[in-house]
Design a protein around this motif. Structure first.
Motif, PDB file in Angstrom:
ATOM      1  N   THR A  48       5.123  -6.629  -7.594  1.00 50.12           N
ATOM      2  CA  THR A  48       5.415  -6.120  -6.257  1.00 50.12           C
ATOM      3  C   THR A  48       6.829  -5.542  -6.235  1.00 50.12           C
ATOM      4  O   THR A  48       7.747  -6.123  -6.804  1.00 50.12           O
ATOM      5  CB  THR A  48       5.312  -7.242  -5.210  1.00 50.12           C
ATOM      6  OG1 THR A  48       4.078  -7.936  -5.379  1.00 50.12           O
ATOM      7  CG2 THR A  48       5.353  -6.671  -3.808  1.00 50.12           C
TER       8      THR A  48
ATOM      9  N   PHE B 178       8.992  -5.817   0.279  1.00 44.09           N
ATOM     10  CA  PHE B 178       9.325  -7.020   1.038  1.00 44.09           C
ATOM     11  C   PHE B 178      10.268  -6.736   2.205  1.00 44.09           C
ATOM     12  O   PHE B 178      10.467  -7.589   3.064  1.00 44.09           O
ATOM     13  CB  PHE B 178       9.961  -8.075   0.127  1.00 44.09           C
ATOM     14  CG  PHE B 178       9.015  -8.629  -0.900  1.00 44.09           C
ATOM     15  CD1 PHE B 178       8.128  -9.641  -0.584  1.00 44.09           C
ATOM     16  CD2 PHE B 178       9.002  -8.127  -2.190  1.00 44.09           C
ATOM     17  CE1 PHE B 178       7.251 -10.156  -1.523  1.00 44.09           C
ATOM     18  CE2 PHE B 178       8.131  -8.628  -3.140  1.00 44.09           C
ATOM     19  CZ  PHE B 178       7.253  -9.650  -2.808  1.00 44.09           C
TER      20      PHE B 178
ATOM     21  N   SER C  43      11.721 -13.838  -0.324  1.00 46.99           N
ATOM     22  CA  SER C  43      10.389 -13.580   0.213  1.00 46.99           C
ATOM     23  C   SER C  43       9.329 -13.705  -0.866  1.00 46.99           C
ATOM     24  O   SER C  43       8.254 -14.286  -0.646  1.00 46.99           O
ATOM     25  CB  SER C  43      10.335 -12.175   0.833  1.00 46.99           C
ATOM     26  OG  SER C  43      11.211 -12.064   1.932  1.00 46.99           O
ATOM     27  N   ALA C  44       9.625 -13.170  -2.054  1.00 47.98           N
ATOM     28  CA  ALA C  44       8.643 -13.217  -3.135  1.00 47.98           C
ATOM     29  C   ALA C  44       8.417 -14.647  -3.626  1.00 47.98           C
ATOM     30  O   ALA C  44       7.284 -15.025  -3.954  1.00 47.98           O
ATOM     31  CB  ALA C  44       9.112 -12.333  -4.289  1.00 47.98           C
TER      32      ALA C  44
ATOM     33  N   GLU D  50       6.249 -16.313  -1.127  1.00 48.97           N
ATOM     34  CA  GLU D  50       4.877 -15.820  -1.266  1.00 48.97           C
ATOM     35  C   GLU D  50       4.210 -16.407  -2.508  1.00 48.97           C
ATOM     36  O   GLU D  50       3.005 -16.686  -2.507  1.00 48.97           O
ATOM     37  CB  GLU D  50       4.880 -14.294  -1.339  1.00 48.97           C
ATOM     38  CG  GLU D  50       3.481 -13.699  -1.376  1.00 48.97           C
ATOM     39  CD  GLU D  50       3.499 -12.186  -1.399  1.00 48.97           C
ATOM     40  OE1 GLU D  50       2.850 -11.574  -0.533  1.00 48.97           O
ATOM     41  OE2 GLU D  50       4.167 -11.612  -2.291  1.00 48.97           O
TER      42      GLU D  50
ATOM     43  N   ARG E 256       3.720 -13.647   3.120  1.00 48.20           N
ATOM     44  CA  ARG E 256       4.818 -12.702   2.902  1.00 48.20           C
ATOM     45  C   ARG E 256       5.701 -12.643   4.140  1.00 48.20           C
ATOM     46  O   ARG E 256       5.261 -12.223   5.207  1.00 48.20           O
ATOM     47  CB  ARG E 256       4.290 -11.312   2.564  1.00 48.20           C
ATOM     48  CG  ARG E 256       5.395 -10.276   2.364  1.00 48.20           C
ATOM     49  CD  ARG E 256       4.879  -8.991   1.773  1.00 48.20           C
ATOM     50  NE  ARG E 256       4.366  -9.199   0.421  1.00 48.20           N
ATOM     51  CZ  ARG E 256       3.943  -8.205  -0.367  1.00 48.20           C
ATOM     52  NH1 ARG E 256       3.980  -6.955   0.075  1.00 48.20           N
ATOM     53  NH2 ARG E 256       3.483  -8.473  -1.571  1.00 48.20           N
TER      54      ARG E 256
END
Length: 744
Positions: free
Chosen positions: A289, A294, A483-484, A487, A493
């Motif tokens: 990603t 994000f 954030s990752a 997640e 997310r």
């Protein structure tokens, strides 16, 4: 240059008229149309941007593209001469055989690639190269074991050379004298011996040679001495072949025999307790990603209306553990109110929580501070004690929070509650104040101070309820890396909004070229006092001496150990910022101040992070079987480890074969280099424009000599003003719109 101070808001009247944010924007737009460019702005620390904002504008600067790297290409800076002790040149007293070996290796460097043992490739190795490797290794592996002198003894002499305060020439002579006094054969060329060990391993498959190369490098592996030595290899070449793999019992015994004269008991003891790690070739692929995926990109209709029905005074309570995060939340909210509100409410803010003593002093409520301190004191005793006491501690925290909300109207009647680190305490605050509109900010390892028995409830239960199903809660993070990670363990997310650090009232004031370039070595958890930090300084010292006439003199000045003012951070021409984590408020502070920042590249940082320890453990202990807790990169704290949320859907795949590497346990022996490299792709240090990166000690020197520091500072200021501020203001305005509408 134009310097002006602006007063906006209902309390300031001129001829009966009041002026607001739209009028200020019109003024600044007119100035830009006249050829001026906004260079810096400083809101009043106490009253915020609704009073006494100072704007600095300059004339005659071209608008820079945000993605442009504002520095001369380093090809315009002459190549640096490598000190003889790193390159092993004859001028440094080394036998010509080392130069011949290096030249031959450079023409056959492709043999260093590949994973594991490829028998066909091994049989095709150049005979001359293989024979030269064995000839160079033989005297070092077999000499004078009975006298306790071996290859590690020579490494000790090399380490003494590095830390020698004398000139390069004197230090080289000293090392030759030591080795000759021992009757040691030839001269000790560290990168050459590492290369010869790797070639010998590729030829024979004997893993003891590979393990020997890893142990021999020791703490120097984090500086990647190999890549800056002029030899065609790097630390990634050792990781590529699985240098960290657990050797077989037979190889372990033969390696112990080879090291029988070692003077390093930690290195010997580490052999029997190293866990197995899958060897990979080179850095991993980037995350599946993108960084930009994000970032918060939402919006809300007519965000100005968020404040149309707001009370004239909007009471705000800030609760959390870090003073800087508390100031960040308040000032960012104030910025959003000023930018988007035609009738701005006056923010009345009160701070609650426990704050680090070295951070800016804020008045905090003593009862909540005491219970926070108790929570963190039990956490410091270790995960087992913390887990056993979790329920009792939670009861005390809840009791104090509930009592405080009922007895102190500054908290209980707040129209908006801002809460931050740690996430578990914000979740308890939500239980204590079930009807209060709340904004949650998650930073670094958000669940680091959460008891193990609570992790599933916190991450996959309570977080899902707050982030997805509650109109009373807005949850976001400081960085895409945070954030990752959330997640990864939860499947949820959260949007990332970069901090603005508007509270950091210290503009960039360079000293200029009069006394050379003044470079501050920024202290991130005392990095420069650790072994990796001290070694990096030594490398820079030796390279500067060997290249003293090729660029402007550099004065490398450590940040003082005592408490310093904000202006002490910004009074240098540039700052070398070596982060010990993937999220640092001090980075956003310096970026807001537009101080040119020199940060290790992702490749270089991934060499450093796995060797930064917060408990004073040495190389041998870090390579032992203990858990990875206590490491300085808190982002990777294994105490908060949960499996990949999608792993259950992909049971046929091993965890290490998934797109994401687990963001926990950063130690080298647990694939720490590759974890650091992959997850660093999502950190702001390597995504903000105009941040300068360097690959080694020598590349740092070239980067500083190549950079146009004025242009770098200008580009940082523009990105902050034009991109970061607008994104932050829009996010907070939309969050307030959602929460205030709920109160109607």
């Amino acid at each position: 240059q134009l310097l002006m101070e602006a007063h906006v808001g209902p309390d300031f009247r001129i001829g009966g008229e009041t002026y607001g944010a739209k009028d200020l924007l019109l003024l600044l737009t007119s100035a830009e149309n006249a050829g001026l460019r906004l260079f810096h702005s400083d809101p009043n620390w106490r009253w915020g941007p609704t009073c006494c904002v100072t704007f600095s504008l300059v004339q005659g600067r071209a608008v820079q593209e945000q993605a442009r790297v504002v520095s001369r290409t380093r090809s315009q800076v002459p190549e640096l001469q490598v000190p003889h002790m790193f390159s092993c040149s004859p001028q440094g007293g080394f036998e010509p055989g080392w130069t011949d070996f290096r030249t031959l290796l450079a023409s056959r460097s492709q043999i260093l690639g590949g994973v594991g043992i490829n028998r066909e490739a091994d049989s095709a190795l150049d005979e001359q190269l293989r024979n030269m490797s064995f000839d160079l290794l033989e005297p070092f592996l077999d000499t004078q074991k009975e006298e306790g002198i071996n290859i590690f003894s020579a490494f000790g002499a090399f380490r003494a050379y590095l830390s020698n305060t004398k000139s390069n020439v004197e230090a080289e002579a000293y090392m030759r004298q030591v080795l000759q006094g021992w009757g040691y054969p030839g001269s000790f060329c560290l990168p050459g011996i590492i290369a010869a060990l790797l070639i010998a391993f590729r030829s024979t498959g004997n893993r003891k040679l590979l393990r020997l190369s890893w142990l021999l490098l020791g703490e120097l592996q984090d500086m990647d001495l190999l890549s800056m030595s002029g030899w065609p290899l790097s630390t990634w070449d050792l990781i590529c072949h699985g240098a960290l793999n657990e050797p077989s019992e037979e190889h372990e015994q033969s390696l112990a025999e080879a090291l029988s004269g070692s003077q390093d008991p930690e290195a010997l003891a580490a052999l029997s307790r190293l866990p197995k790690v899958v060897g990979r070739c080179g850095p991993p692929s980037d995350p599946p990603t993108l960084y930009s995926d994000f970032l918060w990109k939402g919006g809300c209709q007519a965000s100005q209306l968020a404040f149309a029905h707001a009370p004239k005074t909007l009471s705000v309570a800030v609760v959390g553990h870090h003073a800087t995060l508390s100031l960040e939340l308040y000032n960012s909210l104030l910025h959003a109110v000023t930018v988007h509100g035609s009738k701005q409410p006056h923010l009345q803010c009160h701070f609650f929580g426990q704050f680090y003593p070295e951070q800016p002093p804020l008045a905090s409520e003593p009862r909540l501070k005491a219970v926070y301190q108790q929570w963190f004191a039990k956490w410091a005793e270790g995960p087992e004690a913390f887990g056993l006491a979790a329920d009792a501690l939670a009861g005390e925290v809840l009791g104090v929070m509930e009592g405080l909300a009922m007895s102190d109207l500054r908290l209980g009647s707040a129209k908006v509650v801002l809460c931050h680190y740690p996430a578990s305490l914000c979740m308890l605050l939500r239980d204590a104040m079930p009807t209060a509109p709340m904004i949650h900010l998650y930073d670094s390892q958000a669940f680091r101070a959460s008891p193990r028995p609570w992790l599933q409830w916190s991450v996959r239960g309570q977080l899902k309820r707050l982030a997805l199903h509650s109109s009373l809660d807005v949850v976001f993070t400081t960085s895409p890396s945070v954030s990752a990670q959330i997640e990864y363990i939860s499947g949820i997310r959260l949007p990332a909004v970069s901090p603005l650090a508007l509270y950091f009232d210290a503009p960039y004031v360079p000293r200029g070229p009069k006394d050379g370039c003044h470079v501050m070595l920024f202290r991130t958890h005392s990095f420069w006092q650790t072994s990796p930090g001290a070694t990096l300084l030594l490398f820079v010292k030796h390279f500067l001496e060997a290249n003293e006439n090729k660029g402007i003199p550099l004065q490398l000045v450590p940040l003082p150990d005592h408490r310093v003012e904000a202006k002490d951070f910004t009074s240098s021409d540039a700052v070398v910022f070596v982060p010990e984590d993937l999220v640092k408020m001090s980075f956003w502070e310096l970026y807001y101040a537009a101080v040119p920042l020199f940060v290790p590249s992702r490749n270089y940082a991934s060499m450093i992070l796995p060797h930064l320890d917060g408990q004073g453990r040495g190389f041998g202990a870090l390579n032992g079987a203990r858990g990875g807790e206590g490491m300085l990169p808190h982002f990777f704290d294994p105490q908060s480890k949960l499996p990949y949320w999608r792993h259950r859907e992909q049971q046929e795949q091993k965890e290490e074969d998934l797109d994401w590497l687990p963001p926990f346990d950063i130690r080298a022996l647990h694939d720490g280099h590759r974890k650091a490299h992959q997850w660093s792709a999502l950190a702001d240090f390597w995504n903000f424009p105009a941040v300068q990166h360097f690959d080694s000690a020598s590349d740092l020197i070239r980067a500083i000599w190549a950079a146009d520091l004025d242009e770098v500072s200008f580009a940082m200021s523009r990105h902050h003003a034009q991109n970061l501020r607008s994104a932050s203001a829009n996010f907070y305005a939309c969050a307030l719109q959602q929460l205030l509408r709920h109160n109607e």
